[in-house]
Scaffold this motif. Structure first.
Motif, PDB file in Angstrom:
ATOM      1  N   HIS A 111       0.904  -1.218   0.156  1.00 22.56           N
ATOM      2  CA  HIS A 111      -0.159   0.058   0.034  1.00 22.56           C
ATOM      3  C   HIS A 111       0.908   1.104   0.031  1.00 22.56           C
ATOM      4  CE1 HIS A 111       0.803  -0.698   4.219  1.00 22.56           C
ATOM      5  NE2 HIS A 111       0.920   0.613   4.302  1.00 22.56           N
ATOM      6  N   ASP A 112       2.147   1.050   0.011  1.00 23.45           N
ATOM      7  CA  ASP A 112       3.422   2.069  -0.088  1.00 23.45           C
ATOM      8  C   ASP A 112       3.759   2.733  -1.437  1.00 23.45           C
ATOM      9  OD1 ASP A 112       5.401   3.727   0.329  1.00 23.45           O
ATOM     10  OD2 ASP A 112       6.199   2.560   2.098  1.00 23.45           O
ATOM     11  N   MET A 113       3.191   3.882  -1.818  1.00 25.74           N
ATOM     12  CA  MET A 113       3.550   4.228  -2.977  1.00 25.74           C
ATOM     13  C   MET A 113       4.987   4.574  -3.322  1.00 25.74           C
ATOM     14  SD  MET A 113       0.883   4.013  -4.755  1.00 25.74           S
ATOM     15  CE  MET A 113       0.015   5.024  -6.148  1.00 25.74           C
ATOM     16  N   GLY A 114       5.756   4.809  -2.229  1.00 26.90           N
ATOM     17  CA  GLY A 114       7.023   4.909  -2.318  1.00 26.90           C
ATOM     18  C   GLY A 114       7.864   3.715  -2.781  1.00 26.90           C
ATOM     19  N   VAL A 115       7.230   2.461  -2.081  1.00 26.04           N
ATOM     20  CA  VAL A 115       7.920   1.381  -2.225  1.00 26.04           C
ATOM     21  C   VAL A 115       7.681   0.820  -4.012  1.00 26.04           C
ATOM     22  CG1 VAL A 115       7.691  -1.386  -1.980  1.00 26.04           C
ATOM     23  CG2 VAL A 115       7.860   0.372  -0.129  1.00 26.04           C
ATOM     24  N   ALA A 124       7.272   3.163  -6.255  1.00 30.50           N
ATOM     25  CA  ALA A 124       8.045   4.046  -7.327  1.00 30.50           C
ATOM     26  C   ALA A 124       9.494   3.548  -7.121  1.00 30.50           C
ATOM     27  CB  ALA A 124       7.979   5.596  -6.609  1.00 30.50           C
ATOM     28  N   GLU A 125       9.883   2.903  -6.233  1.00 30.13           N
ATOM     29  CA  GLU A 125      11.301   2.482  -6.252  1.00 30.13           C
ATOM     30  C   GLU A 125      11.427   1.272  -6.702  1.00 30.13           C
ATOM     31  OE1 GLU A 125      13.474   3.524  -2.649  1.00 30.13           O
ATOM     32  OE2 GLU A 125      13.090   5.712  -2.971  1.00 30.13           O
ATOM     33  N   LEU A 139      -5.012   9.414  -5.130  1.00 34.69           N
ATOM     34  CA  LEU A 139      -4.261   8.806  -3.860  1.00 34.69           C
ATOM     35  C   LEU A 139      -2.813   9.327  -3.836  1.00 34.69           C
ATOM     36  CD1 LEU A 139      -4.807   6.392  -2.271  1.00 34.69           C
ATOM     37  CD2 LEU A 139      -3.846   5.016  -4.217  1.00 34.69           C
ATOM     38  N   LEU A 151      -0.498  12.023  -0.629  1.00 36.23           N
ATOM     39  CA  LEU A 151       0.532  11.732  -0.126  1.00 36.23           C
ATOM     40  C   LEU A 151       1.141  13.005   0.595  1.00 36.23           C
ATOM     41  CD1 LEU A 151       2.121   9.175  -2.789  1.00 36.23           C
ATOM     42  CD2 LEU A 151       1.004   8.567  -0.722  1.00 36.23           C
ATOM     43  N   ASP A 192      -4.913   3.989   6.085  1.00 31.77           N
ATOM     44  CA  ASP A 192      -4.800   4.110   4.740  1.00 31.77           C
ATOM     45  C   ASP A 192      -4.460   5.372   4.150  1.00 31.77           C
ATOM     46  OD1 ASP A 192      -4.639   1.183   3.553  1.00 31.77           O
ATOM     47  OD2 ASP A 192      -6.703   1.144   4.237  1.00 31.77           O
ATOM     48  N   VAL A 193      -3.839   5.642   3.174  1.00 32.34           N
ATOM     49  CA  VAL A 193      -3.135   6.899   2.596  1.00 32.34           C
ATOM     50  C   VAL A 193      -4.390   7.941   2.485  1.00 32.34           C
ATOM     51  CG1 VAL A 193      -2.425   8.005   0.553  1.00 32.34           C
ATOM     52  CG2 VAL A 193      -1.599   5.791   1.098  1.00 32.34           C
ATOM     53  N   SER A 194      -5.813   7.671   2.057  1.00 28.67           N
ATOM     54  CA  SER A 194      -6.666   8.461   1.974  1.00 28.67           C
ATOM     55  C   SER A 194      -7.030   8.967   3.455  1.00 28.67           C
ATOM     56  CB  SER A 194      -7.839   8.199   1.187  1.00 28.67           C
ATOM     57  OG  SER A 194      -8.611   7.261   1.615  1.00 28.67           O
ATOM     58  N   ARG A 213      -5.298   8.674   6.135  1.00 29.44           N
ATOM     59  CA  ARG A 213      -4.198   9.480   6.586  1.00 29.44           C
ATOM     60  C   ARG A 213      -4.248  10.893   6.571  1.00 29.44           C
ATOM     61  NH1 ARG A 213       1.456   7.297   5.262  1.00 29.44           N
ATOM     62  NH2 ARG A 213       1.098   8.790   3.330  1.00 29.44           N
ATOM     63  N   ALA A 214      -4.519  11.233   5.292  1.00 27.40           N
ATOM     64  CA  ALA A 214      -4.753  12.456   4.955  1.00 27.40           C
ATOM     65  C   ALA A 214      -5.510  13.331   5.586  1.00 27.40           C
ATOM     66  CB  ALA A 214      -4.748  12.764   3.381  1.00 27.40           C
ATOM     67  N   PRO A 273      11.500   4.946   1.193  1.00 33.61           N
ATOM     68  CA  PRO A 273      11.226   5.027  -0.088  1.00 33.61           C
ATOM     69  C   PRO A 273      10.342   6.522  -0.711  1.00 33.61           C
ATOM     70  CG  PRO A 273      10.341   3.278   0.783  1.00 33.61           C
ATOM     71  CD  PRO A 273      10.639   3.947   1.669  1.00 33.61           C
ATOM     72  N   VAL A 274      11.046   7.133  -1.587  1.00 31.48           N
ATOM     73  CA  VAL A 274      10.243   8.308  -2.362  1.00 31.48           C
ATOM     74  C   VAL A 274       9.198   8.121  -3.302  1.00 31.48           C
ATOM     75  CG1 VAL A 274      10.495  10.485  -3.106  1.00 31.48           C
ATOM     76  CG2 VAL A 274      12.201   9.463  -1.702  1.00 31.48           C
ATOM     77  N   ALA A 275       7.980   8.522  -3.214  1.00 32.90           N
ATOM     78  CA  ALA A 275       6.680   8.351  -4.200  1.00 32.90           C
ATOM     79  C   ALA A 275       7.049   9.026  -5.629  1.00 32.90           C
ATOM     80  CB  ALA A 275       5.614   8.310  -3.637  1.00 32.90           C
ATOM     81  N   ASP A 276       8.159   8.920  -6.200  1.00 33.65           N
ATOM     82  CA  ASP A 276       8.673   9.382  -7.296  1.00 33.65           C
ATOM     83  C   ASP A 276       9.893   8.664  -8.213  1.00 33.65           C
ATOM     84  OD1 ASP A 276       9.376  11.015  -9.499  1.00 33.65           O
ATOM     85  OD2 ASP A 276      10.517  12.468  -8.058  1.00 33.65           O
ATOM     86  N   PRO A 277       8.961   7.810  -9.240  1.00 33.54           N
ATOM     87  CA  PRO A 277       9.794   6.914  -9.927  1.00 33.54           C
ATOM     88  C   PRO A 277      11.394   7.841 -10.702  1.00 33.54           C
ATOM     89  CG  PRO A 277       7.867   6.879 -10.833  1.00 33.54           C
ATOM     90  CD  PRO A 277       7.725   7.786  -9.817  1.00 33.54           C
TER      91      PRO A 277
END
Ligand SMILES: Nc1ncnc2c1ncn2[C@@H]1O[C@H](COP(=O)(O)OP(=O)(O)O)[C@@H](O)[C@H]1O
Ligand SMILES: Nc1ncnc2c1ncn2[C@@H]1O[C@H](COP(=O)(O)OP(=O)(O)O)[C@@H](O)[C@H]1O
Ligand SMILES: [Mg+2]
Ligand SMILES: [Mg+2]
Lengths: 332, 320
Positions: free
Chosen positions: A212-216, A218-219, A253, A257, B185-187, B189-190, B258-262
């Motif tokens: 559920h971790d968007m960081g994971v 992405a990486e 979503l 973040l 969960d993310v939504s 959490r915000a 981890p960073v949410a940016d590929p």
């Protein structure tokens, strides 16, 4: 040939309060040497979808699919016995809580050895050597000594390494990792993800990573499936998904973040995921969607083309702007 | 201006039994932590599991007494306060736990849960308590009809709203939040992070926000304290920690998140091994067995927290 190729997977549970569709029309395709991430909030059907692929669901589950192939085999046509032998050997799965998957009464070496003798029929001596080799491969220091340890003597990170060693025992072609690092600290998570990616590279294994971790995501992932309330709402290559999300849920979503926030107030998604008994009509995301209009509350959306992330949406987004095409086709 | 909350060398030991024939071991869960928190600010406490975050939270909320060190709430030393003052101070600082399931009594309606602190701590009558509980429910975004419902009828996010309402119903000055959004969960959490930000402004609260999630911390913190094995290894402003981290552990923690940016390209500092047990902490610097910068002195001398490069940092390798 795609290693795991599932089309239109649906899983329905018979519950005391009636039938419940936990997975509703999910497509999964993973190649060798590829990492596919499945993301979604808790209860979105990520685990159930992959347990269905493994053939590990209880009898109360009804699984249907237009296609369910693994390495060229039609999984739905296999006998229960062959299916069982395949799961654990050519396709393996690891779970979030390693402690609950290990038997507390036996040493970890014994448990890995059991897998080896069950699937590969290795003799005792060869088995013992292979156990130590596997523990070393997953980065466990002093593997010969650790093989004699009981699960409670290991930390969370070490237990997860043991689970990975066990899953790798038969050199699977596909590894499904269900939230493998959710219970771990970030520095240990980094070690485990690093290990999984290395094993994928070295063995050419396909990897499905549920998270559920968007960081994971992405990486690690090459491609991503996004699930919402059991449905697959989007499937895109990772970079494309983060650069230009096509389903409003994916977009919301990502916007929610904290690391992507531009202001103090986060653009939160209002409301909650629908439960078993309060499913809205039309699009399941419509009550929370910033782009919903009248048809969204009445008519279930069709899937857009791959250029729009196969988004399950009447008006998928492109560069943040709703595209009318799909709706007109639906005749609404 | 006096700080809302000040910790001076707070420490906490636990003695744990090790079987019939061995002496109990001493766990140094927290080994001397200092900070000062002003009204309206958020101090984030980050560290991995077992680093002592929850222990610190329990000391700050007077659930447990420290083994050493002093705690000052609004300038008053808790250890030397009269019983009446202690009671007042206890009301000024409230706690919200990670697990919204565990912290609510399943047999108590939401209304009862919110009125209970008022019943115990104030002389409000029943009608006033009810009015106050309904008012606080509105503040945290809970509908009035939830007043007579039970916790099991709520989702994780709503239960966390209830727990927050319960913590602020006595109008404290300080909230200690122990991983308040980690189970969400993310939504959701915000939503809860927005709620906390709003309440802080409205009530002029100070937050101690315990978390292992650096992305959340970066968003909400004014100051950040990084702890490792019970030691504060680096404490500074959010920018000092996130843009210019000095302690090798802080750097490793940041690089492992981890960073949410590929498209982000980063150098990852992979730490080897795991944190040692606080029963047998290593001599010298607690981080030295995993530290990429370790040299001889680190193995013998424990580095003190010193002001270097505009933050408090405990590391021999960081130059002033
Ligand atoms: N054995 C079961 N019987 C009935 N419902 C189930 C069963 N297993 C899972 N579910 C339900 O299916 C939904 C999807 O669950 P799951 O796949 O575990 O979600 P996720 O892994 O995305 O968090 C949930 O609502 C869950 O309660
Ligand atoms: N009541 C207790 N008795 C014995 N040891 C404890 C107790 N509470 C915490 N500890 C130990 O103190 C250390 C710090 O724990 P904790 O404060 O819970 O860390 P965190 O919240 O950062 O995960 C751990 O090693 C933990 O096992
Ligand atoms: Mg799951
Ligand atoms: Mg804790």
């Amino acid at each position: 040939m795609t290693l795991l190729d599932i089309r239109n997977l649906t899983v329905t549970f018979a519950t005391r309060r009636g039938a419940f569709t936990a997975v509703d029309g999910v497509d999964v395709a993973v190649d060798r040497n590829e990492v596919l991430a499945i993301v979604g909030e808790s209860g979105s059907g990520k685990s159930v979808a992959m347990l269905a692929a493994m053939g590990l669901l209880p009898k109360t589950a009804t699984v249907t699919a237009d296609r369910m192939n693994f390495d060229g085999l039609d999984l739905m046509a296999l006998s229960a016995d062959r299916r069982r032998r395949l799961a654990g050997k050519d396709m393996a799965m690891i779970f979030q809580e390693p402690m609950t998957s290990l038997n507390p009464c036996f040493t970890v070496g014994f448990q890995i050895g059991e897998t080896l003798s069950a699937h590969l029929g290795l003799a005792r001596k060869a088995r013992a050597a292979r156990v130590v080799e596997l523990l070393a491969e997953v980065g466990i220091p002093d593997p010969a000594r650790r093989a004699r340890a009981y699960p409670h003597q290991l930390s969370g990170g070490m237990s997860q390494r043991v689970m990975i060693a066990m899953a790798l025992a038969c050199r699977p072609k596909l590894l499904i990792a269900d939230e493998p690092t959710t219970a771990l600290d970030v520095t240990i998570q980094a070690q485990i993800l690093d290990l999984l990616l290395r094993l994928r590279r070295e063995n050419g294994m396909g990897l499905v990573l549920i998270t559920h971790d968007m960081g994971v995501v992405a990486e690690t992932a090459d491609r991503v499936i996004v699930q919402y309330a059991g449905q697959q709402v989007e499937a895109s290559p990772t970079r494309a998904l983060f650069a230009d999300p096509h389903h409003p849920y994916t977009a919301a979503l990502l916007a929610a973040l904290p690391e992507r926030a531009t202001e103090r107030r986060l653009p939160a998604i209002p409301g909650v995921v629908p439960g078993q008994f309060d499913r809205p009509a039309g699009c399941l995301f419509s009550p929370r969607c910033a782009f919903a209009f009248s048809a969204c509350h009445r008519i279930a959306p069709r899937r857009a083309g791959p250029e729009l992330g196969a988004a399950l949406c009447h008006t998928p987004l492109a560069a943040g702007v709703p595209q009318p095409g799909a709706l007109q086709e639906a005749g609404a | 201006m006096t700080a809302a909350l000040e910790a001076r060398g707070l420490a906490r030991d636990y003695s744990v039994a090790r079987g019939a024939f061995r002496r109990p071991a001493l766990v140094k869960a927290l080994a001397g932590v200092s900070f000062s928190l002003e009204v309206g600010r958020t101090l984030a406490v980050v560290g991995e599991s077992g680093s002592g975050k929850s222990t610190l939270a329990r000391l700050l909320t007077l659930i447990e007494a420290p083994s050493a060190g002093a705690l000052l709430i609004e300038g008053e030393d808790v250890a030397h306060a009269t019983p009446a003052t202690r009671r007042r101070l206890r009301r000024e600082i409230q706690m919200v736990f990670q697990n919204p399931y565990g912290s609510l009594n399943p047999r108590q309606t939401i209304g009862k849960a919110l009125e209970e602190p008022l019943l115990v701590n104030t002389d409000m009558n029943a009608a006033d308590r009810r009015a106050a509980s309904l008012a606080i429910m509105e503040k945290v975004g809970l509908r009035p009809e939830y007043h007579h419902r039970y916790p099991h009828m709520f989702s994780g996010g709503q239960r966390q709203r209830i727990a927050i309402a319960r913590a602020i119903v006595l109008r404290p000055k300080i909230l200690v939040l122990d991983e308040p959004v980690s189970a969400l969960d993310v939504s959701i959490r915000a939503q809860v992070l927005n709620l906390l930000a709003g309440l802080k402004d409205e009530f002029g609260l100070a937050y101690v926000f315990v978390s292992h999630d650096l992305s959340v911390v970066r968003h909400i913190a004014d100051e950040v304290m990084v702890i490792y094995l019970g030691h504060a290894v680096e404490t500074g402003s959010r920018d000092a920690i996130f843009h210019d981290a000095q302690h090798p552990y802080t750097r490793a923690l940041l690089s492992a998140t981890p960073v949410a940016d590929p498209t982000a390209r980063r150098e990852r500092i992979l730490l080897t091994g795991e944190p040692p047990s606080p029963i047998a902490p290593p001599p010298g610097c607690p981080f030295h067995p995993r530290c990429p910068l370790v040299f001889d002195r680190c193995r013998v001398d424990k580095p003190p927290a010193e002001t270097k490069r505009g933050r408090e940092v405990a590391c021999w390798a960081v130059t002033p």
